[in-house]
Design a protein around this motif. Structure first.
Motif, PDB file in Angstrom:
ATOM      1  N   PHE A  12      36.630  36.846  34.863  1.00  0.00           N
ATOM      2  CA  PHE A  12      35.546  36.503  33.931  1.00  0.00           C
ATOM      3  C   PHE A  12      36.008  36.626  32.479  1.00  0.00           C
ATOM      4  N   ASN A  13      37.346  36.587  32.306  1.00  0.00           N
ATOM      5  CA  ASN A  13      37.872  36.700  30.941  1.00  0.00           C
ATOM      6  C   ASN A  13      37.937  35.343  30.239  1.00  0.00           C
ATOM      7  N   PHE A  14      38.124  35.405  28.929  1.00  0.00           N
ATOM      8  CA  PHE A  14      38.150  34.192  28.102  1.00  0.00           C
ATOM      9  C   PHE A  14      39.415  34.159  27.252  1.00  0.00           C
ATOM     10  N   THR A  15      39.806  32.937  26.874  1.00  0.00           N
ATOM     11  CA  THR A  15      40.856  32.779  25.857  1.00  0.00           C
ATOM     12  C   THR A  15      40.437  31.622  24.957  1.00  0.00           C
ATOM     13  N   TYR A  16      40.474  31.837  23.669  1.00  0.00           N
ATOM     14  CA  TYR A  16      40.059  30.778  22.740  1.00  0.00           C
ATOM     15  C   TYR A  16      41.196  30.308  21.826  1.00  0.00           C
ATOM     16  N   SER A  17      42.353  30.997  21.874  1.00  0.00           N
ATOM     17  CA  SER A  17      43.384  30.630  20.893  1.00  0.00           C
ATOM     18  C   SER A  17      43.986  29.249  21.187  1.00  0.00           C
ATOM     19  N   VAL A  75      24.176  44.937  33.056  1.00  0.00           N
ATOM     20  CA  VAL A  75      23.363  45.997  32.447  1.00  0.00           C
ATOM     21  C   VAL A  75      22.368  46.522  33.487  1.00  0.00           C
ATOM     22  N   ASP A  76      22.600  47.739  33.971  1.00  0.00           N
ATOM     23  CA  ASP A  76      21.673  48.338  34.946  1.00  0.00           C
ATOM     24  C   ASP A  76      20.613  49.186  34.263  1.00  0.00           C
ATOM     25  N   SER A  77      20.960  49.709  33.099  1.00  0.00           N
ATOM     26  CA  SER A  77      19.996  50.409  32.241  1.00  0.00           C
ATOM     27  C   SER A  77      20.673  50.494  30.877  1.00  0.00           C
ATOM     28  N   TRP A  78      19.968  50.969  29.864  1.00  0.00           N
ATOM     29  CA  TRP A  78      20.604  51.063  28.544  1.00  0.00           C
ATOM     30  C   TRP A  78      21.759  52.059  28.555  1.00  0.00           C
ATOM     31  N   ASP A  79      21.796  52.930  29.554  1.00  0.00           N
ATOM     32  CA  ASP A  79      22.881  53.918  29.622  1.00  0.00           C
ATOM     33  C   ASP A  79      23.931  53.541  30.666  1.00  0.00           C
ATOM     34  N   ASP A  80      23.768  52.396  31.292  1.00  0.00           N
ATOM     35  CA  ASP A  80      24.684  52.022  32.371  1.00  0.00           C
ATOM     36  C   ASP A  80      25.063  50.542  32.214  1.00  0.00           C
ATOM     37  N   ILE A  81      26.088  50.324  31.395  1.00  0.00           N
ATOM     38  CA  ILE A  81      26.530  48.962  31.067  1.00  0.00           C
ATOM     39  C   ILE A  81      28.015  48.849  31.410  1.00  0.00           C
ATOM     40  N   LEU A  82      28.378  47.816  32.169  1.00  0.00           N
ATOM     41  CA  LEU A  82      29.756  47.658  32.618  1.00  0.00           C
ATOM     42  C   LEU A  82      30.293  46.296  32.150  1.00  0.00           C
ATOM     43  N   ILE A  83      31.458  46.315  31.484  1.00  0.00           N
ATOM     44  CA  ILE A  83      32.076  45.059  31.037  1.00  0.00           C
ATOM     45  C   ILE A  83      32.749  44.377  32.223  1.00  0.00           C
ATOM     46  N   LYS A  84      32.356  43.134  32.474  1.00  0.00           N
ATOM     47  CA  LYS A  84      32.917  42.368  33.593  1.00  0.00           C
ATOM     48  C   LYS A  84      33.934  41.343  33.104  1.00  0.00           C
ATOM     49  N   GLY A  85      33.844  40.956  31.852  1.00  0.00           N
ATOM     50  CA  GLY A  85      34.778  39.977  31.307  1.00  0.00           C
ATOM     51  C   GLY A  85      34.788  40.052  29.791  1.00  0.00           C
ATOM     52  N   THR A  86      35.945  39.684  29.217  1.00  0.00           N
ATOM     53  CA  THR A  86      36.052  39.740  27.755  1.00  0.00           C
ATOM     54  C   THR A  86      37.094  38.720  27.301  1.00  0.00           C
ATOM     55  N   THR A  87      37.232  38.533  26.010  1.00  0.00           N
ATOM     56  CA  THR A  87      38.250  37.608  25.527  1.00  0.00           C
ATOM     57  C   THR A  87      39.598  38.336  25.470  1.00  0.00           C
ATOM     58  N   ILE A  88      40.651  37.575  25.753  1.00  0.00           N
ATOM     59  CA  ILE A  88      41.976  38.202  25.645  1.00  0.00           C
ATOM     60  C   ILE A  88      42.597  37.908  24.280  1.00  0.00           C
ATOM     61  N   ASP A  89      41.919  37.089  23.479  1.00  0.00           N
ATOM     62  CA  ASP A  89      42.441  36.839  22.121  1.00  0.00           C
ATOM     63  C   ASP A  89      41.279  36.717  21.131  1.00  0.00           C
ATOM     64  N   ASP A  90      40.982  35.512  20.636  1.00  0.00           N
ATOM     65  CA  ASP A  90      39.903  35.377  19.649  1.00  0.00           C
ATOM     66  C   ASP A  90      38.534  35.523  20.293  1.00  0.00           C
ATOM     67  N   MET A 141      40.727  29.716  32.346  1.00  0.00           N
ATOM     68  CA  MET A 141      41.423  30.955  32.626  1.00  0.00           C
ATOM     69  C   MET A 141      41.045  31.535  33.981  1.00  0.00           C
ATOM     70  N   TYR A 142      41.093  30.716  35.007  1.00  0.00           N
ATOM     71  CA  TYR A 142      40.773  31.273  36.324  1.00  0.00           C
ATOM     72  C   TYR A 142      41.833  32.293  36.731  1.00  0.00           C
ATOM     73  N   GLY A 143      43.070  32.060  36.300  1.00  0.00           N
ATOM     74  CA  GLY A 143      44.138  33.031  36.543  1.00  0.00           C
ATOM     75  C   GLY A 143      44.374  33.234  38.030  1.00  0.00           C
ATOM     76  N   LYS A 144      45.067  34.306  38.339  1.00  0.00           N
ATOM     77  CA  LYS A 144      45.406  34.572  39.738  1.00  0.00           C
ATOM     78  C   LYS A 144      44.199  35.123  40.472  1.00  0.00           C
ATOM     79  N   LYS A 145      43.375  35.841  39.741  1.00  0.00           N
ATOM     80  CA  LYS A 145      42.238  36.502  40.393  1.00  0.00           C
ATOM     81  C   LYS A 145      41.074  35.535  40.524  1.00  0.00           C
TER      82      LYS A 145
END
Ligand code: KG4
Ligand code: ZN
Length: 337
Positions: free
Chosen positions: A210-215, A145-160, A202-206
């Motif tokens: 910063f992604n997650f998996t919970y299933s 979060v650089d400002s309230w108008d500048d937010i970048l997703i770096k990681g997310t869940t791939i399932d739950d 989930m370190y994966g190939k990369k």
């Protein structure tokens, strides 16, 4: 400057009155948990109907609590994304009617940015940039979060989502809905190292994943219950809680290193988790900001607060403002590859 906030994106109806983005004058919340309990999840149609039945009552309650009337309001803020479409529509239609009747600006707010704002009611506020950890029943996001108008997703869940995993595991364990608070409580009496559950890094190939998996973790609990029915509930809760939260903490630390930022805001329903609070706050290399426990779950104060910067920039919405089920935050291009 008083903003009237409305939150109806999921299963909490809430109205708030917030002064200058910092002072909460009233924020009644009506939880629908009892209506959804028997289904072990939120039933969208039931949620919409309950919002409709309660929204005017909560409006009266909030104004009364704050000792204000509609003529004192400077703007109307409402969650218009992401969320359940029918539920969002109740809040947005109400906000439009109030805004039109009072001839005061309308401001649509992203629910997830609202969650991050909930940590800004504390006396000690984070400065930009910071890493945001948004953990709820519907989302698991690591953002810069650089400002309230500048937010970048770096990681997310791939399932739950992480909160969803807590809820589903509680169902598997025949506990009540919502599972997060119950598992958290039982976990306090269990041994977190007693039951081996799979690492879900989930370190994966990369290298910078910063992604997650919970299933898989959820399925591991299911198999454990089937193979060893005598497993102590408290031990399984403690082991699951540790596995689910450790990965959040570890990836946050890695992202902080990668971005060279040590300020971290953890928000959303799961930020109430006692183990999460403990391990994030124990890390003296991080400067951690958490919302007050009464503001971790969905509430309209975070929506009215968040709208304050938009009011200052005079960025208002029109009466044809829409509702959106999906999140509209930008992804870092590497996240989904
Ligand atoms: O942010 P929130 O109130 O609603 C959404 O936007 O989804 O989050 C609700 C989620 C539920 O999945 C609930 O089980 C979880 O937050 N939750 C918790 C705790 N309290 C609530 N999860 C883990 N530990 C808790 N103490
Ligand atoms: Zn939420």
């Amino acid at each position: 400057m008083i903003i009237f906030g409305i939150e109806t994106s999921c299963d909490e109806t809430s109205i708030a009155l917030v002064e200058d983005g910092t002072r909460i004058l009233a924020t009644p919340v009506l939880s629908q948990i009892d209506l959804h309990k028997e289904y072990f999840g939120v039933v969208p149609e039931i949620a919409s109907r309950a919002h409709l039945e309660n929204i005017n009552l909560l409006t009266d309650q909030a104004l009364k609590e704050a000792k204000l009337s509609f003529t004192d309001i400077d703007a109307f803020a409402v969650t218009n994304r992401p969320g359940l479409i029918g539920a969002l529509m109740i809040g947005v239609a109400t906000a439009k009617a109030y805004s039109y009747a009072c001839q005061k600006p309308l401001i649509g707010v992203n629910h997830l940015i609202g969650h991050l704002y909930s940590a800004f009611f504390n006396a000690r506020k984070p400065s930009f940039p910071f890493i945001g950890v948004i953990v709820s029943g519907g989302h698991t996001l690591l953002v810069r979060v650089d400002s309230w108008d500048d937010i970048l997703i770096k990681g997310t869940t791939i399932d739950d989502a992480v909160g969803e995993a807590f809820d589903k595991v509680a169902k598997i364990m025949k506990l009540e809905y919502p599972g997060g608070p119950i598992i958290d409580k039982l976990a306090e009496k269990g041994d977190p190292d007693s039951i081996p559950l799979p690492a879900i890094h989930m370190y994966g190939k990369k290298r910078n994943n910063f992604n997650f998996t919970y299933s898989g973790l959820k399925t591991a609990v299911l198999y454990r219950m089937a193979e060893y029915p005598e497993t102590k509930t408290e031990d399984l809760c403690a082991s699951f809680r540790k596995a689910a939260i450790d990965v959040l903490y570890q990836k946050t630390v890695r992202l902080c290193h990668a971005e060279q930022i040590n300020r971290v805001v953890v928000a959303g329903g799961v930020s109430a988790n006692s183990y999460l609070r403990k391990i994030f706050l124990a890390d003296k290399n991080l400067n951690v900001f958490l919302p007050e426990p009464n503001l971790t779950a969905d509430n309209a104060a975070m929506i009215a607060g968040c709208a304050f910067h938009r009011f200052q920039q005079k960025k208002f919405d029109f009466l044809n403002m829409n509702v959106y089920a999906k999140n509209d935050l930008k992804y870092d291009t590497g996240v989904l590859s």
